[in-house]
Motif scaffolding. Structure first.
Motif, PDB file in Angstrom:
ATOM      1  N   VAL A  75      -2.203 -52.513   2.998  1.00  0.00           N
ATOM      2  CA  VAL A  75      -3.607 -52.228   2.675  1.00  0.00           C
ATOM      3  C   VAL A  75      -3.839 -50.721   2.692  1.00  0.00           C
ATOM      4  CG1 VAL A  75      -5.967 -52.409   3.557  1.00  0.00           C
ATOM      5  CG2 VAL A  75      -4.539 -54.448   3.397  1.00  0.00           C
ATOM      6  N   SER A  78      -2.430 -49.293  -0.364  1.00  0.00           N
ATOM      7  CA  SER A  78      -3.289 -49.611  -1.516  1.00  0.00           C
ATOM      8  C   SER A  78      -4.514 -48.713  -1.546  1.00  0.00           C
ATOM      9  CB  SER A  78      -3.746 -51.067  -1.465  1.00  0.00           C
ATOM     10  OG  SER A  78      -2.640 -51.920  -1.614  1.00  0.00           O
ATOM     11  N   ALA A  79      -5.084 -48.460  -0.359  1.00  0.00           N
ATOM     12  CA  ALA A  79      -6.252 -47.590  -0.308  1.00  0.00           C
ATOM     13  C   ALA A  79      -5.896 -46.200  -0.824  1.00  0.00           C
ATOM     14  CB  ALA A  79      -6.793 -47.519   1.115  1.00  0.00           C
ATOM     15  N   THR A 160      -6.654 -54.421  -5.567  1.00  0.00           N
ATOM     16  CA  THR A 160      -7.477 -53.263  -5.199  1.00  0.00           C
ATOM     17  C   THR A 160      -7.727 -52.362  -6.404  1.00  0.00           C
ATOM     18  OG1 THR A 160      -6.773 -53.283  -2.897  1.00  0.00           O
ATOM     19  CG2 THR A 160      -7.577 -51.203  -3.753  1.00  0.00           C
ATOM     20  N   LEU A 206      -9.761 -54.532  -1.094  1.00  0.00           N
ATOM     21  CA  LEU A 206      -8.768 -54.360  -0.036  1.00  0.00           C
ATOM     22  C   LEU A 206      -8.583 -55.656   0.752  1.00  0.00           C
ATOM     23  CD1 LEU A 206      -9.708 -50.779   1.202  1.00  0.00           C
ATOM     24  CD2 LEU A 206      -7.625 -51.458  -0.001  1.00  0.00           C
ATOM     25  N   THR A 209      -6.424 -57.798  -1.264  1.00  0.00           N
ATOM     26  CA  THR A 209      -5.062 -57.268  -1.147  1.00  0.00           C
ATOM     27  C   THR A 209      -4.434 -57.720   0.165  1.00  0.00           C
ATOM     28  OG1 THR A 209      -5.349 -55.352  -2.579  1.00  0.00           O
ATOM     29  CG2 THR A 209      -3.782 -55.111  -0.774  1.00  0.00           C
ATOM     30  N   TRP A 210      -5.199 -57.631   1.229  1.00  0.00           N
ATOM     31  CA  TRP A 210      -4.702 -58.043   2.533  1.00  0.00           C
ATOM     32  C   TRP A 210      -4.343 -59.534   2.522  1.00  0.00           C
ATOM     33  CZ3 TRP A 210      -6.588 -61.542   6.161  1.00  0.00           C
ATOM     34  CH2 TRP A 210      -5.933 -61.513   7.404  1.00  0.00           C
TER      35      TRP A 210
END
Lengths: 293, 342
Positions: A75, A78-79, A160, A206, A209-210
């Motif tokens: 995560v 991805s952020a 994301t 997110l 995504t998680w």
């Protein structure tokens, strides 16, 4: 109902209308049951004492901890990587934008086993340059935390990218221009206006995504079914939870497979709901935009 | 307050070109930018505010060259169409924003003073989405003033406002000029608002400056059909309409007075139908009371004309098909010559 005006504000419905409505309701109910019943079956297969035992077992705890930790890293990655790409796609027209968008959806449409294989051939086969580079940097890929995170990022970051692209697109450019004209430089306007307004959509992305990362198995079976300590992981050798459950099942240990799955399901649910609740109720900076002193 | 000057500025957006354009703005003056859709009004404002590059020419504020300055360094309060309020901040935090950005040590009193001035105190904790259109306009203006701008540039004030709020807005803008002495540039489609605030009109047409004029000369010498309609001429016949008007005596008379772009005149005063007098013949097509009296549509030759009955008229409205006679005050007929009046 016999005569008289209807007062509930809904249109009157004929027999055909009722039939369609009934069919629609039946279809919806079937699908919802299909979603819920397997979870119910899973949660009720093993007795509660077995769930408790699974929750207390060290290997299960290690496996769950490893999975949650790797998903958190995915995560974070991805952020850092997917949100900027989402912003780029939302705010800039450039040649090849359609191609980039197609590439972003690629990991979603390619079977994840193949994603794992691809990463394996790219990074884990000793003859490849990237394997040599990773080895030179002291970053093991195969059966390592880096391998788990890599698989998770590839299969889950697209959510994301897409969510933040939509979130940034929904920010009215004129609002940002107003901020600029009121004295904010580009970076300040982004931090105080664009990001706070898009924040909710990005957090939703997110979260997806998680959720996708913790449920990954296909790619992990190939690249990192076991994780040995090293790099960013210092725990004992462990499986990602999906692999752990799969092996229990393969060995015919159905009750333990059900119990471990149930424990993980409950934890994942609790985290998911906790984040949603916090996002909804807390006075988080991205909701009020009070990021400035 | 500052004096602003634009010398021959040119802006290109996609295939559209604006300019070259000269503008001058002194403290306490208000300019209305008007023109048909696609004339380049918003383009001009966005270029002044720094969101579109000025390709040629120079923009000056008190002798300082702002041509290449970024938006945040222009000292110019830009209120975009739709106002650009921050949806994630309360009214108070919208107004406080420029003070926070500027690093004002204690921003609250200044923000509160603006809330009081614009009667926003009771709404301080609301989000913009929970406000009426008029309240949102006041927030936008309070927020713009919090940045202490040297010029306010407002795209379409009064858009989507009800009658009351529109009236309110006129007062607020007048206040801004008189009290704060901030020069204002507004883009507007609303003649009532424009005539109530503007000292000067800048009329754009397809990216070119058609006319810079004060209200009086705009009203006296409208150069095009658009300007004539904006200035409230009820009868505006562009060149094709004049040419199509047939060969009757009135049409011929009018054609003799039309300019290259057509002709415009106010609603024709029609004497009471039972005492007909006047040079021309017409047939009533419709009659309808409006705030200024009774408005008639009459047909003369092949032309439909707006006309008025005397204000004191109290008898029944004339029936469709009834005949009237009328005169055209010859000093009220404006040829539209397409170029700026001298």
């Amino acid at each position: 109902m016999t005569g008289g005006p209807r007062t509930d504000g809904r249109p009157a419905r004929g027999i055909a209308g009722r039939l369609w409505l009934g069919l629609g309701a039946a279809a919806s109910a079937s699908l919802l049951l299909l979603f819920l019943l397997p979870i119910a079956a899973l949660l009720t297969y093993a007795p509660p004492s077995r769930l408790l035992a699974a929750a207390m077992s060290a290997p299960v705890q290690q496996s769950i901890a490893l999975t949650l930790y790797a998903a958190a890293l995915a995560v974070l990655a991805s952020a850092l990587l997917a949100v900027p790409l989402g912003y780029l796609l939302a705010r800039h027209r450039f040649r090849g934008r359609g191609v980039v968008e197609s590439i972003v959806t690629l990991p979603v449409v390619v079977p994840h086993l193949l994603v794992g294989l691809g990463l394996f051939f790219l990074l884990a086969v000793p003859s490849t340059p990237l394997h040599a580079a990773a080895a030179a940097l002291g970053i093991p890929i195969y059966d390592s935390i880096a391998g788990v995170v890599l698989v998770m990022v590839v299969v889950s970051a697209p959510y994301t990218v897409v969510a933040s692209q939509l979130a940034f697109q929904a920010v009215d450019g004129r609002v940002v221009e107003a901020a600029r004209s009121l004295g904010a430089g580009p970076a300040t306007a982004f931090l105080t206006v664009t990001l706070p307004i898009a924040g909710r959509g990005i957090v939703a992305g997110l979260l997806l995504t998680w959720a996708r990362a913790v449920s990954e198995i296909g790619g992990l079976l190939i690249l990192a079914a076991y994780v040995f300590p090293g790099g960013l992981y210092s725990g004992p050798v462990a499986n990602p939870i999906s692999v752990y459950v799969y092996e229990l099942f393969q060995n015919g240990n159905l009750a333990d497979a059900a119990a471990v799955s149930s424990v993980f399901l409950l934890i994942a649910f609790a985290i998911f709901l906790g984040v949603r609740l916090a996002e909804r109720t807390a006075r988080l900076p991205w909701r009020s935009g009070e990021l400035l002193p | 307050m500052s004096d602003w000057r634009a010398d021959g500025i040119e802006v290109a957006v996609g295939g559209f070109r604006l300019g070259p354009l000269d503008l001058a703005l002194e403290a306490g003056r208000a300019v209305a930018v008007v023109g048909p859709s696609g004339a380049g009004k918003t383009t001009l404002l966005r270029a002044l505010a720094g969101f579109l590059p000025i390709e040629r020419g120079r923009l000056w504020r008190d002798g300082v060259d702002l041509t290449r300055a970024p938006p945040e360094a222009r000292g110019l309060g830009y209120v975009p169409q739709g106002l650009g309020l921050f949806p994630h901040r309360t009214v108070f935090h919208n107004v406080r924003y420029p003070l926070e950005i500027a690093g004002t040590p204690d921003p609250d009193p200044a923000a509160e003073a603006l809330l009081d001035r614009f009667r926003l105190r009771p709404l301080a904790d609301r989000r913009p989405a929970a406000l009426s259109g008029g309240e949102q306009q006041r927030v936008a203006l309070a927020r713009a003033l919090a940045a202490d701008p040297e010029l306010i540039v407002w795209d379409e004030p009064g858009q989507a406002l009800d009658v009351e709020a529109r009236h309110d807005l006129g007062g607020v803008l007048a206040d801004l000029r008189a009290v704060d002495r901030v020069p204002i540039v507004v883009v507007t489609h609303d003649p009532a608002l424009a005539f109530s605030v503007a000292d000067e009109f800048v009329v754009l047409d397809r990216g070119r400056l058609l006319l810079r004029a004060d209200a009086a000369s705009l009203l006296r010498h409208p150069p095009t059909a658009f300007v004539a309609r904006f200035a409230g001429y009820e009868n505006v016949l562009d060149r094709p309409a004049v040419d199509r008007a047939g060969d009757g005596p009135f049409a011929r008379w009018l054609r003799g007075r039309a300019g290259p772009e057509g002709v415009a005149f106010r609603a024709l005063p029609v004497p009471a139908p039972e005492a007909p007098r006047g040079a021309w013949d017409g047939v009533v097509r419709a009659a309808r009371p409006d705030p200024d009296g009774i408005r008639l549509e009459i047909a003369a030759d092949d032309l439909m004309l707006a006309a008025r009955l005397p204000r004191a008229w109290s008898a029944p409205l004339p029936a469709a098909g009834s005949r009237v006679r009328f005169d055209v005050p010859s000093d009220g007929v404006r040829p539209l010559d397409g170029a700026a009046a001298p």
